[in-house]
Design an enzyme around this catalytic site. Structure first.
Site: not given
Ligand code: NAD
Ligand code: TYD
Length: 351
Positions: A13, A83, A132-134, A157-158, A160-161, A213, A291
């Site tokens: 993404f 990323l 991430t902020d998490e 997740y958080s 590991s980050k 939700i 959560h």
């Molecule tokens: P995503 O899950 O959409 O994409 C992750 C990508 O990493 C995918 O293309 C996947 O194929 C690739 N990948 C996974 N494992 C791999 C591996 N072992 N080797 C090579 N490639 C691999 O994630 P995203 O939401 O785009 O997040 C990207 C980064 O930003 C992450 O590091 C995430 O922690 C961080 N981030 C995301 C958000 C968010 O809201 N999505 C917010 C803050 C930070």
């Molecule tokens: P998400 O998009 O999974 O991001 P994150 O957990 O990293 O914040 O979820 C955003 C918020 O929405 C989180 O508080 C969990 C909630 N959520 C639901 O209530 N229902 C759902 O089906 C999903 C996927 C998330």
């Protein structure tokens, strides 16, 4: 200046928006997108730039040290924007081990490959880790995460980050690796995998399926449009100070239930449905284990020191997002049906 930059996770993404920005805005750079194409990786996200002369795709696993080392030798990267990650909290609750492998081990493998390639000669080199902020844990009703908030991760997740962030800082402290880290709030926008709240709801509203939700829907997230995150990444990569951390956020807090109601309203309007029709799809389900209640970011350091600010309001961003998913229903349906995996085979098998 000519540079070869590795972007990991570029088929995901956020990564796909970062790859597009760098390929388009810096024709003098060669951008190598390294992605394993897990369930979350989708090369369709990059169809519009895949034939650009300064773009290269490598399918590889960041946790595979031998392959990663070979790629660092082959391309002699000047910079890394990292990323690639397992990114979904719910998946981390059912399968934490894959998060340790990719997010912790994978980050360490990349750091080590950079250290071995650069061999102490760090001029014009940079390792930028996207986090991430998490990692800061969960807030109560008051306060914001700043760059000095102590780490207190609560989900696999958080955790590991957070661990990967610590490894990045450890490589700076121990080997002087020139690093920078940013910690961003929840992103939304085009190309987000529909397991995350906003695209999941857009898809389910379109198909008149229930909107799950978690708990009471009172958890709060700070939402940022993905294009604004990509712009911040560009700025931090080029202007951020070595060794520093920058928080990135939208100053845009929403309870989940208010956010979903807003989506329902926009979708009713776009789909020509009666106002209130889609809200009937809202279904309260069992809460996510552990959560986090509230995330909210103070991004004043990034704004004051590097001059970043979001380009769109949430109202604009969410409308752009809904319209993108409605206009790109094929993209969404390919994912939902699993067909997108065949895209890679058809495009890259014989190359
Ligand atoms: P995503 O899950 O959409 O994409 C992750 C990508 O990493 C995918 O293309 C996947 O194929 C690739 N990948 C996974 N494992 C791999 C591996 N072992 N080797 C090579 N490639 C691999 O994630 P995203 O939401 O785009 O997040 C990207 C980064 O930003 C992450 O590091 C995430 O922690 C961080 N981030 C995301 C958000 C968010 O809201 N999505 C917010 C803050 C930070
Ligand atoms: P998400 O998009 O999974 O991001 P994150 O957990 O990293 O914040 O979820 C955003 C918020 O929405 C989180 O508080 C969990 C909630 N959520 C639901 O209530 N229902 C759902 O089906 C999903 C996927 C998330």
């Amino acid at each position: 200046m000519k540079k070869t930059i590795l972007i990991t996770g570029g088929a995901g993404f956020i990564g796909s928006h970062v790859v597009r920005k760098f390929v388009q805005d810096y024709p003098e750079y060669t951008i190598v997108n390294l992605d394993l194409l897990t369930y979350a990786g989708n090369l369709e996200n990059l169809q519009d730039i895949e034939n650009k002369p300064n773009y290269i795709f490598e399918c590889a696993d960041i946790a595979d040290a031998e392959t990663v080392d070979a790629l660092f030798k082959k391309y002699a990267f000047d910079g890394v924007i990292h990323l690639a990650a397992e990114s979904h909290v719910d998946r981390s609750i059912t399968d934490p081990a894959s998060f340790v492998r990719t997010n912790v081990q994978g980050t360490m493998v990349l750091l080590h490959a950079a250290k071995n390639l650069w061999k102490g000669n760090f001029e014009n080199k940079r390792f930028y880790h996207i986090s991430t902020d998490e990692v800061y844990g969960s807030l109560g009703a008051e306060g914001l995460f700043t760059e000095t908030t102590p780490y207190d991760p609560k989900s696999p997740y958080s955790a590991s980050k957070a661990s990967s962030d610590h490894f990045v800082r450890a490589y700076a402290n121990t080997y002087n690796l020139p690093i920078v880290i940013s910690n961003c709030s929840n992103n939304y926008g085009p190309n987000q995998f529909p397991e995350k709240l906003i695209p999941l709801c857009i898809n389910n509203i379109t198909n008149k399926k229930s909107l799950p939700i978690y708990g009471k829907g009172e958890n709060i997230r700070d939402w940022l449009y993905v294009i604004d995150h990509a712009a911040a990444i560009d700025l931090i990569y080029h202007k951020g100070q070595h060794g520093e951390t920058y928080n990135i956020g939208g100053n845009n807090e929403w309870t989940n239930i208010a956010l979903v109601r807003t989506l329902c309203k926009i979708m009713d309007n776009r789909l020509g449905r009666e106002e209130g029709e889609s809200e009937q799809l809202i279904t309260y389900v069992t809460d996510r284990a552990g959560h986090d209640l509230r995330y909210a970011i103070d991004s004043s350091k990034l704004m004051n020191e590097l001059g970043w600010k979001p380009s769109v309001t949430f109202e604009e961003g969410v409308e752009l997002t809904v319209d993108w998913y409605l206009d790109n229903n094929d993209w969404l349906q390919n994912i939902v049906s699993g067909d997108y995996a065949s895209y890679y085979d058809s495009m890259y098998k014989n190359k």
